[in-house]
Design a protein around this motif. Structure first.
Motif, PDB file in Angstrom:
ATOM      1  N   VAL A 173      -4.315  13.402  11.107  1.00  0.00           N
ATOM      2  CA  VAL A 173      -2.911  13.824  11.022  1.00  0.00           C
ATOM      3  C   VAL A 173      -2.023  12.613  10.757  1.00  0.00           C
ATOM      4  O   VAL A 173      -1.119  12.657   9.911  1.00  0.00           O
ATOM      5  CB  VAL A 173      -2.494  14.551  12.316  1.00  0.00           C
ATOM      6  N   LEU A 174      -2.269  11.518  11.476  1.00  0.00           N
ATOM      7  CA  LEU A 174      -1.467  10.309  11.266  1.00  0.00           C
ATOM      8  C   LEU A 174      -1.583   9.820   9.823  1.00  0.00           C
ATOM      9  O   LEU A 174      -0.565   9.463   9.206  1.00  0.00           O
ATOM     10  CB  LEU A 174      -1.901   9.216  12.236  1.00  0.00           C
ATOM     11  N   CYS A 175      -2.782   9.826   9.271  1.00  0.00           N
ATOM     12  CA  CYS A 175      -2.973   9.343   7.895  1.00  0.00           C
ATOM     13  C   CYS A 175      -2.138  10.155   6.914  1.00  0.00           C
ATOM     14  O   CYS A 175      -1.462   9.598   6.048  1.00  0.00           O
ATOM     15  CB  CYS A 175      -4.448   9.424   7.512  1.00  0.00           C
ATOM     16  N   GLY A 176      -2.195  11.470   7.034  1.00  0.00           N
ATOM     17  CA  GLY A 176      -1.445  12.323   6.114  1.00  0.00           C
ATOM     18  C   GLY A 176       0.055  12.265   6.326  1.00  0.00           C
ATOM     19  O   GLY A 176       0.836  12.297   5.380  1.00  0.00           O
ATOM     20  N   GLU A 177       0.464  12.149   7.581  1.00  0.00           N
ATOM     21  CA  GLU A 177       1.894  12.084   7.904  1.00  0.00           C
ATOM     22  C   GLU A 177       2.501  10.783   7.379  1.00  0.00           C
ATOM     23  O   GLU A 177       3.575  10.783   6.760  1.00  0.00           O
ATOM     24  CB  GLU A 177       2.075  12.180   9.422  1.00  0.00           C
ATOM     25  N   LEU A 178       1.814   9.675   7.599  1.00  0.00           N
ATOM     26  CA  LEU A 178       2.292   8.382   7.131  1.00  0.00           C
ATOM     27  C   LEU A 178       2.411   8.357   5.613  1.00  0.00           C
ATOM     28  O   LEU A 178       3.419   7.900   5.066  1.00  0.00           O
ATOM     29  CB  LEU A 178       1.325   7.289   7.599  1.00  0.00           C
ATOM     30  N   SER A 179       1.399   8.861   4.928  1.00  0.00           N
ATOM     31  CA  SER A 179       1.395   8.832   3.468  1.00  0.00           C
ATOM     32  C   SER A 179       2.520   9.681   2.881  1.00  0.00           C
ATOM     33  O   SER A 179       3.215   9.260   1.949  1.00  0.00           O
ATOM     34  CB  SER A 179       0.039   9.319   2.954  1.00  0.00           C
ATOM     35  N   GLN A 181       0.800  -1.224   0.000  1.00  0.00           N
ATOM     36  CA  GLN A 181       0.000   0.000   0.000  1.00  0.00           C
ATOM     37  C   GLN A 181       0.837   1.280   0.000  1.00  0.00           C
ATOM     38  O   GLN A 181       0.421   2.301  -0.554  1.00  0.00           O
ATOM     39  CB  GLN A 181      -0.937   0.014   1.224  1.00  0.00           C
ATOM     40  N   LEU A 182       2.014   1.233   0.607  1.00  0.00           N
ATOM     41  CA  LEU A 182       2.851   2.429   0.705  1.00  0.00           C
ATOM     42  C   LEU A 182       4.080   2.379  -0.197  1.00  0.00           C
ATOM     43  O   LEU A 182       4.838   3.339  -0.260  1.00  0.00           O
ATOM     44  CB  LEU A 182       3.296   2.629   2.169  1.00  0.00           C
ATOM     45  N   ARG A 183       4.265   1.248  -0.870  1.00  0.00           N
ATOM     46  CA  ARG A 183       5.420   1.062  -1.765  1.00  0.00           C
ATOM     47  C   ARG A 183       6.734   1.401  -1.049  1.00  0.00           C
ATOM     48  O   ARG A 183       7.609   2.083  -1.579  1.00  0.00           O
ATOM     49  CB  ARG A 183       5.262   1.907  -3.045  1.00  0.00           C
ATOM     50  N   SER A 184       6.828   0.938   0.196  1.00  0.00           N
ATOM     51  CA  SER A 184       8.011   1.203   1.002  1.00  0.00           C
ATOM     52  C   SER A 184       8.200   0.049   1.968  1.00  0.00           C
ATOM     53  O   SER A 184       7.578  -1.008   1.830  1.00  0.00           O
ATOM     54  CB  SER A 184       7.865   2.536   1.750  1.00  0.00           C
ATOM     55  N   THR A 185       9.069   0.245   2.946  1.00  0.00           N
ATOM     56  CA  THR A 185       9.289  -0.768   3.979  1.00  0.00           C
ATOM     57  C   THR A 185       9.306  -0.099   5.346  1.00  0.00           C
ATOM     58  O   THR A 185       9.500   1.126   5.464  1.00  0.00           O
ATOM     59  CB  THR A 185      10.629  -1.499   3.785  1.00  0.00           C
ATOM     60  N   ALA A 186       9.100  -0.895   6.379  1.00  0.00           N
ATOM     61  CA  ALA A 186       9.141  -0.362   7.740  1.00  0.00           C
ATOM     62  C   ALA A 186      10.507   0.244   8.043  1.00  0.00           C
ATOM     63  O   ALA A 186      10.610   1.281   8.705  1.00  0.00           O
ATOM     64  CB  ALA A 186       8.816  -1.469   8.739  1.00  0.00           C
TER      65      ALA A 186
END
Length: 366
Positions: A334-340, A213-218
Motif C-alpha cells: 500500500v505504501l509503495c502505491g500510495e507514494l508513487s 526517482q519520484l521527480r518531486s520533492t519532499a
C-alpha cells in the motif's frame, strides 16, 4: 401444410446443451522485490497483485524500487491483532440490559473458558458492551491465530450467547451479529477498538532519491498529503480515513492471496502521513484494520497456495505469525502505491500521461 408451431427461441435454447460458463480471470503480476524490515518481515520479497488496472503494477513497482535504495527499506510494524463479532440481546428495558452487562463483565473468565474449550486458536480478549434503549450489544474481541477469523468468531459468539442466556438475566436472543462488530462497513469503531491486524508502514527517503526517482520533492509531496489526503478527505466527509487510494492495492493483494475482497471496505480506512526532515522525506501509511489470514476459506486454491508459499506465509511459526507477515507485506505494498501516485500528482499532467501510455486499449470487437 403443417400446422405444427415453430419452435420458440426459449425452447431451442432449453434443448441445446448449455455451454460451460467461462471462468473469471484476473491478470496477476509479481511486483518488486520490496525491501522490508520490522517486527514481522525482514529482507527483500516480491508481492502478487491481481488487477485489471494495469498501471498499478508499475506504480507499486516504483515504490518498491525506492525501498531497495533505502537502508532498511520499508519498516512495517504490526501493532495488534483481533477479530470481533457483536451479538445483540433484547431486554425489556435499559435497566435490565445494564444489569446483564455487569454480570457479563464479572464472569468474563468463565466466558474465556467457553471460547478456549471450543477452539484450538480462538481466545477471548475483550468485551465491549453498548446499550441503546432496551438493546444490549456485546462486542467480543478475539485473537484467531492465522485465520482472518470471520467464522471462528461467529462460532465462538454463538457459544457465548448460549452461555449468557443460560444465566437467566432477563434478556433474550436478538441476533448473532448486531453491526457493532463492524464487518465490511466503513465505521469508526474498528479504528477505535481494533479489528483485524493493525499495521504501520514507514520509510525515510533521502532528498536526492525523491528528486531523482519520484521527480518531486519532499516539500511538494508533504504539501499534497495535507491538502489532498487530509483536507480533501475531510471536506468529503471521510470517516477515519485520509489516503489517496489504499483500496487499489488492497483489492489487488486480497484477490491474489484468497482474502475476502469485501473487507477492503474497512481495510481502506487508513492514514497517510508525511514530513519534511533534514535527512529527506518521511512517509508512512497506517492501516488500523486489515482483515486478512493465511488459512481458512479460499486458501487451499492452487494459485493462492502458490502465492502463500512464495510470500513465506506457509512456514512453521507460532500461531498468528504468518498472518502478521502477510499483513506487513500488504501494508508495505500500500505504501509503495500510495507514494508513487502522490508523487505523480505533484506534477501536472503526469498521471494521465502514464495512464494513456499503459492502458492503450485494443480496437473494440465487431
Amino acid at each position: 401444410m403443417s400446422t405444427e408451431p415453430e419452435p420458440t427461441a426459449s425452447a431451442t435454447t432449453a434443448s441445446a446443451p448449455a455451454a460451460p460458463a467461462p471462468t473469471t480471470q484476473i491478470p496477476t503480476r509479481w511486483v518488486g522485490p520490496l525491501r522490508m524490515s520490522g517486527n514481522a518481515v525482514e529482507g527483500e520479497i516480491e508481492v502478487p497483485l491481481a488487477t485489471y488496472e494495469t498501471p498499478l503494477w508499475p506504480s507499486v513497482g516504483r515504490g518498491a524500487r525506492i525501498s531497495r535504495l533505502v537502508e532498511g527499506g520499508i519498516r512495517a510494524t504490526v501493532l495488534e491483532e483481533r477479530m470481533t463479532r457483536s451479538t445483540l440481546f433484547v431486554a425489556p428495558d435499559a435497566a435490565t440490559a445494564f444489569e446483564a452487562s455487569k454480570v457479563i463483565a464479572e464472569r468474563v473468565d468463565e466466558l474465556r473458558e467457553v471460547v478456549s474449550s471450543g477452539s484450538r486458536f480462538a481466545r477471548l480478549e475483550d468485551i465491549h458492551p453498548e446499550i441503546v434503549g432496551n438493546l444490549l450489544f456485546t462486542r467480543f474481541a478475539l485473537t484467531t491465530g492465522d485465520a482472518s477469523g470471520h467464522n471462528m468468531v461467529t462460532q465462538a459468539s454463538e457459544q457465548l450467547m448460549e452461555r449468557i442466556l443460560s444465566w437467566d438475566l432477563g434478556i433474550e436472543y436478538g441476533s448473532i451479529s448486531g453491526n457493532f462488530c463492524s464487518d465490511k462497513k466503513a465505521t469508526a469503531v474498528n479504528g477505535v477498538l481494533g479489528r483485524g491486524r493493525s499495521v504501520v508502514a514507514e520509510i525515510l527517503i533521502p532528498h536526492e532519491t525523491v528528486e531523482k526517482q519520484l521527480r518531486s520533492t519532499a516539500e511538494r509531496i508533504t504539501d499534497l498529503v495535507v491538502r489532498k489526503d487530509w483536507i480533501g478527505s475531510t471536506i468529503a466527509g471521510a470517516l477515519r480515513s485520509a489516503n489517496a487510494h489504499y483500496a487499489n492495492m488492497l483489492l489487488a493483494f486480497y484477490l491474489a492471496t484468497g482474502q475476502d475482497a469485501a473487507n477492503i471496505v474497512e481495510g481502506s480506512q487508513g492514514f497517510t502521513h508525511a514530513e519534511v526532515r533534514e535527512e529527506g522525506l518521511y512517509f508512512s501509511c497506517t492501516l488500523p484494520h486489515l482483515i486478512v489470514g493465511t488459512v481458512g476459506n479460499g486458501k487451499d486454491l492452487p494459485h493462492v497456495d502458490y502465492a502463500m508459499e512464495r510470500l513465506g506465509c506457509r512456514e512453521e511459526r507460532e500461531p498468528g505469525a504468518n498472518s502478521r507477515r502477510l499483513a506487513a507485506l500488504i501494508a508495505a505494498s500500500v505504501l509503495c502505491g500510495e507514494l508513487s501516485l502522490l508523487a505523480a500528482q505533484t506534477n501536472q499532467g503526469e498521471l494521465m500521461t502514464a495512464h494513456r501510455r499503459l492502458e492503450r486499449r485494443k480496437a473494440p470487437r465487431s
